[in-house]
Motif scaffolding. Structure first.
Motif, PDB file in Angstrom:
ATOM      1  N   GLY A  11       2.977  10.147  -4.336  1.00  0.00           N
ATOM      2  CA  GLY A  11       4.174  10.668  -3.677  1.00  0.00           C
ATOM      3  C   GLY A  11       5.231  11.148  -4.641  1.00  0.00           C
ATOM      4  N   ILE A  12       6.431  10.632  -4.476  1.00  0.00           N
ATOM      5  CA  ILE A  12       7.560  11.094  -5.276  1.00  0.00           C
ATOM      6  C   ILE A  12       7.571  10.513  -6.686  1.00  0.00           C
ATOM      7  N   ILE A  42      10.353   0.531  -3.868  1.00  0.00           N
ATOM      8  CA  ILE A  42       9.545  -0.349  -3.030  1.00  0.00           C
ATOM      9  C   ILE A  42       9.681   0.132  -1.594  1.00  0.00           C
ATOM     10  N   GLN A  43       8.567   0.448  -0.973  1.00  0.00           N
ATOM     11  CA  GLN A  43       8.575   0.868   0.424  1.00  0.00           C
ATOM     12  C   GLN A  43       8.639  -0.371   1.302  1.00  0.00           C
ATOM     13  N   LEU A  46       0.826  -1.203   0.000  1.00  0.00           N
ATOM     14  CA  LEU A  46       0.000   0.000   0.000  1.00  0.00           C
ATOM     15  C   LEU A  46       0.865   1.261   0.000  1.00  0.00           C
ATOM     16  N   ALA A  47       1.911   1.267   0.822  1.00  0.00           N
ATOM     17  CA  ALA A  47       2.810   2.427   0.858  1.00  0.00           C
ATOM     18  C   ALA A  47       3.535   2.604  -0.467  1.00  0.00           C
ATOM     19  N   THR A  48       3.929   1.501  -1.101  1.00  0.00           N
ATOM     20  CA  THR A  48       4.574   1.581  -2.407  1.00  0.00           C
ATOM     21  C   THR A  48       3.623   2.166  -3.446  1.00  0.00           C
ATOM     22  N   LEU A  49       2.374   1.720  -3.426  1.00  0.00           N
ATOM     23  CA  LEU A  49       1.383   2.236  -4.364  1.00  0.00           C
ATOM     24  C   LEU A  49       1.147   3.725  -4.164  1.00  0.00           C
ATOM     25  N   ILE A  50       1.017   4.141  -2.913  1.00  0.00           N
ATOM     26  CA  ILE A  50       0.788   5.562  -2.618  1.00  0.00           C
ATOM     27  C   ILE A  50       1.988   6.398  -3.055  1.00  0.00           C
TER      28      ILE A  50
END
Length: 129
Positions: A91-92, A97-98, A82-86
């Protein structure tokens, strides 16, 4: 070599990039190489993201409970995705990959070392809702 010194008419020298680079900033590698490099990135990220729930399961007295360990691993990978998708969409916008953060481990170690939070001896039942 990687760069060559050039002299300006004013006597100053600077380092210029030579033309022996495989891919410059504005060029894209072939698709098969992009897929290979993406696979390499994923393979390198999995152990780091997997080690956090493994450490937490041991610290939270659930090292022998497979269901708890599975929940921690599932939550970790879901949140990393989810963080990677956001980051990729809002985001940047870089293809990164987060992963999880290890900053939670020292506070958990400190809390679990207190007598109040020590793992109970013997069998106990952990209820997951």
């Amino acid at each position: 070599m990687h760069g060559q010194r050039q002299r300006h008419s004013s006597g100053e020298s600077d380092l210029s990039v030579s033309d022996d680079l495989h891919y410059k900033v504005d060029k894209t590698p072939p698709p098969f190489l992009c897929l290979l490099l993406a696979l390499q990135q994923v393979i390198m990220t999995i152990p780091g993201s997997l080690s956090i729930p493994m450490l937490l399961a041991e610290l939270l007295c659930a090292d022998d409970k497979a269901l708890v360990r599975a929940h921690l691993i599932g939550i970790t990978f879901f949140m990393c995705g989810l963080a990677t998708l956001i980051q990729t969409v809002l985001g940047i916008r870089l293809p990164i990959i987060q992963g999880g953060s290890f900053t939670i481990i020292p506070p958990v170690i400190a809390l679990m070392s207190l007598d109040k939070w020590k793992c109970p001896a013997g069998n106990f039942t952990l209820i997951i809702s």
